[in-house]
Design a protein around this motif. Structure first.
Motif, PDB file in Angstrom:
ATOM      1  N   ILE A 195      -3.107  -4.174  14.066  1.00 57.57           N
ATOM      2  CA  ILE A 195      -2.280  -5.248  13.570  1.00 57.57           C
ATOM      3  C   ILE A 195      -1.225  -6.233  14.203  1.00 57.57           C
ATOM      4  CG2 ILE A 195      -1.579  -3.723  12.030  1.00 57.57           C
ATOM      5  CD1 ILE A 195       1.148  -2.734  13.833  1.00 57.57           C
ATOM      6  N   ALA A 196      -1.848  -6.147  15.518  1.00 55.81           N
ATOM      7  CA  ALA A 196      -1.785  -7.194  16.329  1.00 55.81           C
ATOM      8  C   ALA A 196      -1.582  -8.682  16.508  1.00 55.81           C
ATOM      9  CB  ALA A 196      -1.889  -6.280  17.954  1.00 55.81           C
ATOM     10  N   LEU A 206      -3.987  -7.460   4.860  1.00 57.82           N
ATOM     11  CA  LEU A 206      -4.205  -6.351   3.687  1.00 57.82           C
ATOM     12  C   LEU A 206      -4.996  -5.965   2.031  1.00 57.82           C
ATOM     13  CD1 LEU A 206      -0.755  -3.862   4.245  1.00 57.82           C
ATOM     14  CD2 LEU A 206      -3.442  -3.868   5.109  1.00 57.82           C
ATOM     15  N   ALA A 207      -4.686  -7.673   1.998  1.00 55.83           N
ATOM     16  CA  ALA A 207      -5.317  -8.181   1.177  1.00 55.83           C
ATOM     17  C   ALA A 207      -6.755  -8.653   1.365  1.00 55.83           C
ATOM     18  CB  ALA A 207      -4.009  -9.110   0.036  1.00 55.83           C
ATOM     19  N   GLY A 208      -7.423  -8.460   2.492  1.00 55.34           N
ATOM     20  CA  GLY A 208      -7.791  -9.281   2.877  1.00 55.34           C
ATOM     21  C   GLY A 208      -8.326 -10.443   2.835  1.00 55.34           C
ATOM     22  N   LEU A 209      -7.084 -11.104   2.469  1.00 60.35           N
ATOM     23  CA  LEU A 209      -7.322 -12.767   2.628  1.00 60.35           C
ATOM     24  C   LEU A 209      -7.196 -13.674   4.205  1.00 60.35           C
ATOM     25  CD1 LEU A 209      -4.503 -13.240   0.360  1.00 60.35           C
ATOM     26  CD2 LEU A 209      -6.601 -13.628  -0.054  1.00 60.35           C
ATOM     27  N   VAL A 214       1.259  -1.209  -0.243  1.00 61.73           N
ATOM     28  CA  VAL A 214       0.605   0.297   0.021  1.00 61.73           C
ATOM     29  C   VAL A 214       1.029   1.107  -0.236  1.00 61.73           C
ATOM     30  CG1 VAL A 214      -1.433  -1.003   1.243  1.00 61.73           C
ATOM     31  CG2 VAL A 214      -0.022  -0.334   2.748  1.00 61.73           C
ATOM     32  N   PRO A 215       0.231   2.430  -1.090  1.00 62.40           N
ATOM     33  CA  PRO A 215       1.500   3.892  -0.383  1.00 62.40           C
ATOM     34  C   PRO A 215       0.851   3.950   1.093  1.00 62.40           C
ATOM     35  CG  PRO A 215      -1.646   4.583  -1.059  1.00 62.40           C
ATOM     36  CD  PRO A 215      -0.908   2.365  -1.054  1.00 62.40           C
ATOM     37  N   PRO A 216       2.934   4.710   1.233  1.00 63.71           N
ATOM     38  CA  PRO A 216       2.622   5.663   2.463  1.00 63.71           C
ATOM     39  C   PRO A 216       1.499   5.640   3.203  1.00 63.71           C
ATOM     40  CG  PRO A 216       4.305   6.040   0.857  1.00 63.71           C
ATOM     41  CD  PRO A 216       3.437   5.316   0.121  1.00 63.71           C
ATOM     42  N   PRO A 217       0.530   7.225   2.964  1.00 58.00           N
ATOM     43  CA  PRO A 217      -0.124   7.236   3.170  1.00 58.00           C
ATOM     44  C   PRO A 217      -0.914   6.152   4.335  1.00 58.00           C
ATOM     45  CG  PRO A 217      -0.191   8.429   1.835  1.00 58.00           C
ATOM     46  CD  PRO A 217       0.385   7.419   1.340  1.00 58.00           C
ATOM     47  N   ALA A 218      -1.782   5.117   3.593  1.00 55.59           N
ATOM     48  CA  ALA A 218      -2.201   4.210   4.099  1.00 55.59           C
ATOM     49  C   ALA A 218      -1.477   3.017   4.322  1.00 55.59           C
ATOM     50  CB  ALA A 218      -3.038   3.119   2.766  1.00 55.59           C
ATOM     51  N   ALA A 219      -0.091   3.132   4.432  1.00 54.69           N
ATOM     52  CA  ALA A 219       1.063   1.714   5.305  1.00 54.69           C
ATOM     53  C   ALA A 219       0.558   3.052   6.865  1.00 54.69           C
ATOM     54  CB  ALA A 219       1.735   1.755   4.501  1.00 54.69           C
ATOM     55  N   ASN A 272       2.044 -11.708   7.353  1.00 57.89           N
ATOM     56  CA  ASN A 272       0.339 -11.995   8.293  1.00 57.89           C
ATOM     57  C   ASN A 272      -0.256 -10.429   7.495  1.00 57.89           C
ATOM     58  OD1 ASN A 272       0.639 -14.457   8.596  1.00 57.89           O
ATOM     59  ND2 ASN A 272       1.453 -13.959  11.095  1.00 57.89           N
ATOM     60  N   LEU A 273       0.845  -9.516   7.352  1.00 53.23           N
ATOM     61  CA  LEU A 273       0.225  -8.295   7.351  1.00 53.23           C
ATOM     62  C   LEU A 273      -0.113  -7.719   5.996  1.00 53.23           C
ATOM     63  CD1 LEU A 273      -0.093  -5.038   8.254  1.00 53.23           C
ATOM     64  CD2 LEU A 273       1.825  -4.419   7.579  1.00 53.23           C
TER      65      LEU A 273
END
Length: 149
Positions: free
Chosen positions: A26-27, A145-148, A11-16, A140-141
């Motif tokens: 993210i935990a 983020l990919a919704g998987l 993902v681009p920096p603002p979303a990251a 995992n992240l």
């Protein structure tokens, strides 16, 4: 002891930036981590980690020390105490985001101080475990983020 790791997220920096500061999201991506509570910017939790033949369980707290979105730098402090021993761990973790429109590289510098049984293993073993944890976290992240997940 200083440890350096890096990961790339799709993902681009603002979303990251938004994702990486959302510790509740993210935990679950951190192998062995569980959040148990929150008080403002203080997050309580547990971390289960295996270091060689030793299984460790830490109770701890993570707090944000600073956040500079313009520079893409966040600093966190994590402290913990072994549940079944008298060892402690303290880490100052600095995350620097550098990216493009499609992805963000996250450079992670950790200043780690550890006591108890894990301190006997030395830098090489700790760096290897940290590298494996970061690699699994990154995977995992990416799946999150990919919704998987």
């Amino acid at each position: 002891m200083k440890l350096e790791n890096s990961l790339t997220i799709p993902v681009p920096p603002p979303a990251a930036w938004r994702v990486l500061l959302d510790l509740e999201r993210i935990a679950p991506c951190v192998p062995g981590a569980t959040l148990t509570g929150r008080d403002g910017d203080r997050f309580r939790g547990q971390l289960k980690v295996k270091l060689g033949p030793i299984g460790l369980l830490y109770d701890g707290v993570v707090t944000f020390v600073s956040r500079d979105e313009d520079a893409g730098v966040a600093v966190l402090e994590a402290t913990g105490r072994e549940k079944r021993g008298n060892g402690t761990a303290k880490a100052i973790v600095t995350c620097r985001l550098v990216g493009t429109d499609a992805a963000t590289d996250v450079h992670v510098q950790t200043d780690l101080a550890i006591t108890g049984k894990p301190a006997q293993f030395g830098r090489g073993a700790l760096a290897e475990v940290a590298g494996a944890l970061v690699a699994q976290f990154a995977n995992n992240l990416r799946m999150e983020l990919a919704g998987l997940k």
